[in-house]
Design a protein around this motif. Structure first.
Motif, PDB file in Angstrom:
ATOM      1  N   GLY A  21       0.759  -1.298  -0.105  1.00 19.05           N
ATOM      2  CA  GLY A  21       0.068  -0.071   0.061  1.00 19.05           C
ATOM      3  C   GLY A  21       0.721   1.313   0.108  1.00 19.05           C
ATOM      4  O   GLY A  21       1.888   1.220   0.686  1.00 19.05           O
ATOM      5  N   ALA A  22       0.355   2.267  -0.792  1.00 18.04           N
ATOM      6  CA  ALA A  22       0.735   3.548  -0.680  1.00 18.04           C
ATOM      7  C   ALA A  22      -0.317   4.476  -0.870  1.00 18.04           C
ATOM      8  O   ALA A  22      -1.494   4.090  -1.173  1.00 18.04           O
ATOM      9  N   PHE A  23      -0.230   5.691  -0.568  1.00 17.62           N
ATOM     10  CA  PHE A  23      -1.257   6.711  -0.717  1.00 17.62           C
ATOM     11  C   PHE A  23      -1.014   7.757  -1.928  1.00 17.62           C
ATOM     12  O   PHE A  23      -0.012   8.060  -2.106  1.00 17.62           O
ATOM     13  N   LEU A  24      -2.063   7.663  -2.824  1.00 15.25           N
ATOM     14  CA  LEU A  24      -2.353   8.202  -3.904  1.00 15.25           C
ATOM     15  C   LEU A  24      -3.203   9.459  -3.792  1.00 15.25           C
ATOM     16  O   LEU A  24      -4.288   9.221  -3.244  1.00 15.25           O
ATOM     17  N   ASN A  33      -8.471  14.338  -1.806  1.00 11.56           N
ATOM     18  CA  ASN A  33      -8.570  12.996  -1.401  1.00 11.56           C
ATOM     19  C   ASN A  33      -7.650  12.072  -1.583  1.00 11.56           C
ATOM     20  O   ASN A  33      -6.511  12.329  -2.520  1.00 11.56           O
ATOM     21  N   THR A  34      -7.386  10.922  -0.675  1.00 13.38           N
ATOM     22  CA  THR A  34      -6.271   9.988  -0.756  1.00 13.38           C
ATOM     23  C   THR A  34      -6.858   8.635  -0.874  1.00 13.38           C
ATOM     24  O   THR A  34      -7.885   8.421  -0.493  1.00 13.38           O
ATOM     25  N   MET A  35      -6.010   8.066  -1.674  1.00  8.44           N
ATOM     26  CA  MET A  35      -6.656   6.393  -1.693  1.00  8.44           C
ATOM     27  C   MET A  35      -5.464   5.595  -1.731  1.00  8.44           C
ATOM     28  O   MET A  35      -4.509   5.998  -1.925  1.00  8.44           O
ATOM     29  N   THR A  36      -5.716   4.500  -1.100  1.00  9.27           N
ATOM     30  CA  THR A  36      -4.588   3.417  -1.095  1.00  9.27           C
ATOM     31  C   THR A  36      -4.535   2.565  -2.555  1.00  9.27           C
ATOM     32  O   THR A  36      -5.475   2.151  -3.277  1.00  9.27           O
ATOM     33  N   GLY A  86      -5.298   0.606   5.228  1.00  2.00           N
ATOM     34  CA  GLY A  86      -6.529  -0.335   5.079  1.00  2.00           C
ATOM     35  C   GLY A  86      -7.763   0.620   5.050  1.00  2.00           C
ATOM     36  O   GLY A  86      -8.820   0.424   4.203  1.00  2.00           O
ATOM     37  N   TYR A  87      -7.883   1.850   5.741  1.00  4.45           N
ATOM     38  CA  TYR A  87      -9.257   2.287   5.768  1.00  4.45           C
ATOM     39  C   TYR A  87      -9.250   3.264   4.398  1.00  4.45           C
ATOM     40  O   TYR A  87     -10.291   3.243   3.919  1.00  4.45           O
ATOM     41  N   CYS A  88      -8.177   3.768   4.257  1.00  3.10           N
ATOM     42  CA  CYS A  88      -8.374   4.567   2.764  1.00  3.10           C
ATOM     43  C   CYS A  88      -8.385   3.744   1.572  1.00  3.10           C
ATOM     44  O   CYS A  88      -8.665   4.458   0.430  1.00  3.10           O
ATOM     45  N   GLY A  89      -8.244   2.438   1.660  1.00  2.00           N
ATOM     46  CA  GLY A  89      -8.497   1.490   0.750  1.00  2.00           C
ATOM     47  C   GLY A  89      -9.799   1.012   0.460  1.00  2.00           C
ATOM     48  O   GLY A  89     -10.171   0.427  -0.509  1.00  2.00           O
ATOM     49  N   THR A  90     -10.600   1.368   1.772  1.00  2.00           N
ATOM     50  CA  THR A  90     -11.919   0.647   1.907  1.00  2.00           C
ATOM     51  C   THR A  90     -13.110   1.725   1.727  1.00  2.00           C
ATOM     52  O   THR A  90     -14.172   1.429   1.602  1.00  2.00           O
ATOM     53  N   LYS A  91     -12.742   2.857   2.219  1.00  6.37           N
ATOM     54  CA  LYS A  91     -13.749   3.920   2.360  1.00  6.37           C
ATOM     55  C   LYS A  91     -13.446   4.883   1.406  1.00  6.37           C
ATOM     56  O   LYS A  91     -12.552   5.105   0.753  1.00  6.37           O
ATOM     57  N   SER A  92     -14.706   5.548   0.833  1.00  9.65           N
ATOM     58  CA  SER A  92     -14.792   6.384  -0.192  1.00  9.65           C
ATOM     59  C   SER A  92     -14.494   8.113   0.343  1.00  9.65           C
ATOM     60  O   SER A  92     -15.616   8.184   1.132  1.00  9.65           O
TER      61      SER A  92
END
Length: 169
Positions: A21-24, A33-36, A86-92
């Motif tokens: 995981g990394a933050f985009l 916004n950031t996402m994994t 994990g949070y940023c990869g599952t929440k919008s």
């Protein structure tokens, strides 16, 4: 606080962390916004240092990145931020402020308006130089069946690395 580096100085560390995981992060006007992400690539195209990232049509980030011409990547290198990834990869970001919910700090970029995540260690700032919509008919059928059974394909974004740096210890 930060030390500039050559874009490929930490390529091995970046590629080892990416599947974990990394933050985009993307900024469009006042919206951040950031996402994994767990997929991507770093290399040279058009004699430019390029990072390629993939964003699905269904993601909130897709709508932001299409109105922006840049993105940042923030990479934790010391095993931290697993819960946040994990949070940023599952929440919008349509529904929650991920920075607030995860206690992440948005630090102004050096060369772009999009911030980086201050709790990370390695940072890339990128200007988008090319976008490529995936063509499902050209995709290997085993990949298509495994990753795109719902037909939620990616758009590939090629970002020229305009700044790369690490957090000084």
């Amino acid at each position: 606080m930060f030390k500039d580096i050559h874009y490929n100085e930490y390529t091995r560390e970046f590629m080892e962390q990416l599947p974990k995981g990394a933050f985009l992060t993307v900024k469009d006007g006042d919206s951040i916004n950031t996402m994994t992400i767990g997929w991507g690539n770093i290399g040279v195209i058009w004699n430019k240092p390029i990072i390629t990232v993939a964003v699905r049509y269904s993601r909130h980030t897709y709508h932001l990145i299409n109105h922006s011409n840049e993105f940042t990547l923030s990479i934790p290198l010391n095993g931290q931020l697993k819960k946040e990834l994990g949070y940023c990869g599952t929440k919008s970001g349509r529904d929650v402020d991920k920075f607030k919910e995860c206690g992440l700090s948005a630090i102004k970029g050096n060369m772009v308006e999009t911030p980086v995540i201050g709790e990370c260690d390695l940072f890339y700032e990128c200007k988008i130089v090319y976008k490529q919509t995936m063509e499902p008919a050209l995709l290997d059928t085993t990949i298509d069946e495994k990753y795109y059974s719902n037909h939620d394909y990616h758009v590939l974004y090629y970002g020229e690395i305009v700044s790369a740096y690490i957090k000084e210890k």
